[in-house]
Design a protein around this motif. Structure first.
Motif, PDB file in Angstrom:
ATOM      1  N   ASN A  27       0.955  -1.260   0.090  1.00 13.57           N
ATOM      2  CA  ASN A  27       0.032   0.191   0.111  1.00 13.57           C
ATOM      3  C   ASN A  27       0.958   1.289   0.032  1.00 13.57           C
ATOM      4  OD1 ASN A  27      -2.274  -1.482   0.045  1.00 13.57           O
ATOM      5  ND2 ASN A  27      -2.589  -1.195   2.292  1.00 13.57           N
ATOM      6  N   GLN A  28       2.028   1.050   0.628  1.00 17.95           N
ATOM      7  CA  GLN A  28       3.100   2.444   0.497  1.00 17.95           C
ATOM      8  C   GLN A  28       3.878   2.303  -0.584  1.00 17.95           C
ATOM      9  OE1 GLN A  28       4.625   1.703   4.610  1.00 17.95           O
ATOM     10  NE2 GLN A  28       2.680   2.284   5.538  1.00 17.95           N
ATOM     11  N   ARG A  29       3.893   1.518  -1.334  1.00 17.38           N
ATOM     12  CA  ARG A  29       4.816   1.137  -2.588  1.00 17.38           C
ATOM     13  C   ARG A  29       6.312   1.223  -2.039  1.00 17.38           C
ATOM     14  NH1 ARG A  29       2.264   4.228  -7.622  1.00 17.38           N
ATOM     15  NH2 ARG A  29      -0.008   3.995  -7.310  1.00 17.38           N
ATOM     16  N   ASN A  30       6.586   0.369  -0.882  1.00 15.60           N
ATOM     17  CA  ASN A  30       7.658   0.452  -0.408  1.00 15.60           C
ATOM     18  C   ASN A  30       8.437  -0.827  -0.400  1.00 15.60           C
ATOM     19  OD1 ASN A  30       9.803   0.365   1.684  1.00 15.60           O
ATOM     20  ND2 ASN A  30       9.014   1.624   3.174  1.00 15.60           N
ATOM     21  N   TRP A  31       9.205  -0.901  -1.384  1.00 17.55           N
ATOM     22  CA  TRP A  31      10.024  -1.939  -2.008  1.00 17.55           C
ATOM     23  C   TRP A  31      10.918  -2.632  -0.696  1.00 17.55           C
ATOM     24  CZ3 TRP A  31       9.931  -5.782  -4.714  1.00 17.55           C
ATOM     25  CH2 TRP A  31      11.046  -6.968  -4.841  1.00 17.55           C
ATOM     26  N   SER A  32      11.640  -1.743  -0.096  1.00 20.00           N
ATOM     27  CA  SER A  32      12.467  -2.474   0.920  1.00 20.00           C
ATOM     28  C   SER A  32      11.702  -3.192   2.020  1.00 20.00           C
ATOM     29  CB  SER A  32      13.342  -1.574   1.573  1.00 20.00           C
ATOM     30  OG  SER A  32      12.719  -0.518   2.304  1.00 20.00           O
ATOM     31  N   GLN A  33      10.331  -2.598   2.412  1.00 21.37           N
ATOM     32  CA  GLN A  33       9.756  -3.307   3.298  1.00 21.37           C
ATOM     33  C   GLN A  33       8.920  -4.450   2.837  1.00 21.37           C
ATOM     34  OE1 GLN A  33       9.196  -2.745   6.537  1.00 21.37           O
ATOM     35  NE2 GLN A  33      11.175  -1.755   6.336  1.00 21.37           N
ATOM     36  N   PHE A  34       8.472  -4.321   1.489  1.00 23.76           N
ATOM     37  CA  PHE A  34       7.849  -5.243   0.793  1.00 23.76           C
ATOM     38  C   PHE A  34       8.366  -6.632   0.645  1.00 23.76           C
ATOM     39  CE2 PHE A  34       6.366  -7.383  -3.143  1.00 23.76           C
ATOM     40  CZ  PHE A  34       4.906  -7.600  -3.098  1.00 23.76           C
ATOM     41  N   SER A  35       9.904  -6.525   0.392  1.00 21.82           N
ATOM     42  CA  SER A  35      10.766  -7.416   0.081  1.00 21.82           C
ATOM     43  C   SER A  35      11.309  -7.922   1.286  1.00 21.82           C
ATOM     44  CB  SER A  35      11.800  -7.125  -1.091  1.00 21.82           C
ATOM     45  OG  SER A  35      12.574  -6.169  -0.478  1.00 21.82           O
ATOM     46  N   ALA A  36      11.202  -7.560   2.388  1.00 26.17           N
ATOM     47  CA  ALA A  36      11.870  -7.877   3.642  1.00 26.17           C
ATOM     48  C   ALA A  36      11.751  -9.337   3.947  1.00 26.17           C
ATOM     49  CB  ALA A  36      11.258  -7.206   4.861  1.00 26.17           C
ATOM     50  N   TYR A  37      10.691 -10.364   3.663  1.00 23.91           N
ATOM     51  CA  TYR A  37      10.803 -11.707   3.760  1.00 23.91           C
ATOM     52  C   TYR A  37      11.012 -12.677   2.602  1.00 23.91           C
ATOM     53  CZ  TYR A  37       8.239  -9.990   8.039  1.00 23.91           C
ATOM     54  OH  TYR A  37       7.910  -9.356   9.333  1.00 23.91           O
ATOM     55  N   GLN A  38      11.394 -11.667   1.640  1.00 25.76           N
ATOM     56  CA  GLN A  38      11.897 -12.773   0.419  1.00 25.76           C
ATOM     57  C   GLN A  38      13.378 -13.056   0.694  1.00 25.76           C
ATOM     58  OE1 GLN A  38      11.492  -9.868  -2.969  1.00 25.76           O
ATOM     59  NE2 GLN A  38       9.244 -10.075  -2.995  1.00 25.76           N
ATOM     60  N   THR A  39      13.507 -14.065  -0.052  1.00 26.27           N
ATOM     61  CA  THR A  39      14.893 -14.690  -0.103  1.00 26.27           C
ATOM     62  C   THR A  39      15.860 -13.470  -0.814  1.00 26.27           C
ATOM     63  OG1 THR A  39      14.882 -15.429  -2.322  1.00 26.27           O
ATOM     64  CG2 THR A  39      14.333 -16.976  -0.834  1.00 26.27           C
ATOM     65  N   GLU A  40      17.235 -13.434  -0.159  1.00 25.87           N
ATOM     66  CA  GLU A  40      18.163 -12.476  -0.560  1.00 25.87           C
ATOM     67  C   GLU A  40      18.224 -12.296  -2.144  1.00 25.87           C
ATOM     68  OE1 GLU A  40      22.794 -11.336   0.252  1.00 25.87           O
ATOM     69  OE2 GLU A  40      21.727 -12.467   1.803  1.00 25.87           O
ATOM     70  N   GLN A  41      18.191 -13.495  -2.801  1.00 24.76           N
ATOM     71  CA  GLN A  41      18.126 -13.335  -4.139  1.00 24.76           C
ATOM     72  C   GLN A  41      16.909 -12.482  -4.624  1.00 24.76           C
ATOM     73  OE1 GLN A  41      18.719 -17.243  -5.811  1.00 24.76           O
ATOM     74  NE2 GLN A  41      18.761 -16.631  -7.975  1.00 24.76           N
ATOM     75  N   GLU A  42      15.977 -12.781  -4.501  1.00 22.49           N
ATOM     76  CA  GLU A  42      14.620 -12.266  -4.733  1.00 22.49           C
ATOM     77  C   GLU A  42      14.684 -10.641  -4.529  1.00 22.49           C
ATOM     78  OE1 GLU A  42      11.939 -13.436  -6.860  1.00 22.49           O
ATOM     79  OE2 GLU A  42      13.388 -14.862  -7.184  1.00 22.49           O
ATOM     80  N   ALA A  43      15.053 -10.483  -3.225  1.00 22.64           N
ATOM     81  CA  ALA A  43      14.936  -9.237  -2.765  1.00 22.64           C
ATOM     82  C   ALA A  43      15.854  -8.289  -3.541  1.00 22.64           C
ATOM     83  CB  ALA A  43      15.078  -9.156  -1.376  1.00 22.64           C
ATOM     84  N   ASN A  44      16.996  -8.665  -3.970  1.00 21.93           N
ATOM     85  CA  ASN A  44      17.976  -8.074  -4.697  1.00 21.93           C
ATOM     86  C   ASN A  44      17.905  -8.070  -6.116  1.00 21.93           C
ATOM     87  OD1 ASN A  44      19.209  -7.143  -2.170  1.00 21.93           O
ATOM     88  ND2 ASN A  44      20.106  -9.038  -1.845  1.00 21.93           N
ATOM     89  N   ASP A  45      16.894  -8.674  -6.569  1.00 19.95           N
ATOM     90  CA  ASP A  45      16.678  -8.950  -8.292  1.00 19.95           C
ATOM     91  C   ASP A  45      16.123  -7.448  -8.697  1.00 19.95           C
ATOM     92  OD1 ASP A  45      16.113  -9.551 -10.640  1.00 19.95           O
ATOM     93  OD2 ASP A  45      15.261 -11.617 -10.369  1.00 19.95           O
ATOM     94  N   PRO A  46      16.997  -7.034  -9.465  1.00 21.82           N
ATOM     95  CA  PRO A  46      16.288  -5.705 -10.107  1.00 21.82           C
ATOM     96  C   PRO A  46      14.956  -5.914 -10.959  1.00 21.82           C
ATOM     97  CG  PRO A  46      18.524  -6.038 -11.004  1.00 21.82           C
ATOM     98  CD  PRO A  46      18.324  -7.132 -10.000  1.00 21.82           C
ATOM     99  N   ASN A  47      15.039  -7.083 -11.620  1.00 29.30           N
ATOM    100  CA  ASN A  47      13.936  -7.292 -12.442  1.00 29.30           C
ATOM    101  C   ASN A  47      12.660  -7.558 -11.666  1.00 29.30           C
ATOM    102  OD1 ASN A  47      15.397  -7.209 -14.992  1.00 29.30           O
ATOM    103  ND2 ASN A  47      16.017  -9.307 -14.757  1.00 29.30           N
ATOM    104  N   ASN A  48      12.484  -8.347 -10.455  1.00 27.51           N
ATOM    105  CA  ASN A  48      11.788  -8.538  -9.615  1.00 27.51           C
ATOM    106  C   ASN A  48      11.182  -7.104  -8.893  1.00 27.51           C
ATOM    107  OD1 ASN A  48      10.059  -9.742  -7.861  1.00 27.51           O
ATOM    108  ND2 ASN A  48      11.625 -10.067  -6.384  1.00 27.51           N
TER     109      ASN A  48
END
Length: 117
Positions: A27-48
């Motif tokens: 809702n806040q369009r906050n990528w760092s919070q949105f990806s907080a529980y993803q794997t490191e690979q997914e969270a750091n994937d620019p395409n994702n």
């Protein structure tokens, strides 16, 4: 112990705070919070990241998600637990099907997928 060996109640106790966090971040369009529980690979994937940010800009629904939800169940497949619920929006009419995928990786519970259809 794999997450799939836990009871539905135990899985939901883990998953619901994670889902709430991710929904608020969406809702806040906050990528760092949105990806907080993803794997490191997914969270750091620019395409994702680019894909999610594009969806946020194109679909009002994804930035107006309601925190109220009707959990439909917990499914298990191999080593992944899937929490399934009816997702609604505070601004867009209609019901959507949401699925949040969890897997234990290196003794941590990680999000390995989040889909709303």
């Amino acid at each position: 112990m794999a997450i799939t060996s836990k009871s539905d109640t135990e899985i939901l106790q883990i998953a619901i705070p994670m889902i709430d966090h991710v929904v608020k971040a969406s809702n806040q369009r906050n990528w760092s919070q949105f990806s907080a529980y993803q794997t490191e690979q997914e969270a750091n994937d620019p395409n994702n990241k680019a894909s999610v940010e594009r969806q946020w800009s194109e679909q009002k629904f994804l930035t107006s998600l309601s925190l109220d939800r009707d959990i439909l169940g917990v499914l298990r497949r191999e080593d992944v637990a899937m929490i399934v619920w009816k997702q609604t929006s505070t601004e867009v009419e209609g019901d959507y099907l949401a699925i949040y995928y969890l897997k234990e990786i290196d003794q941590e519970i990680k999000e390995v997928g989040f889909v709303i259809k």
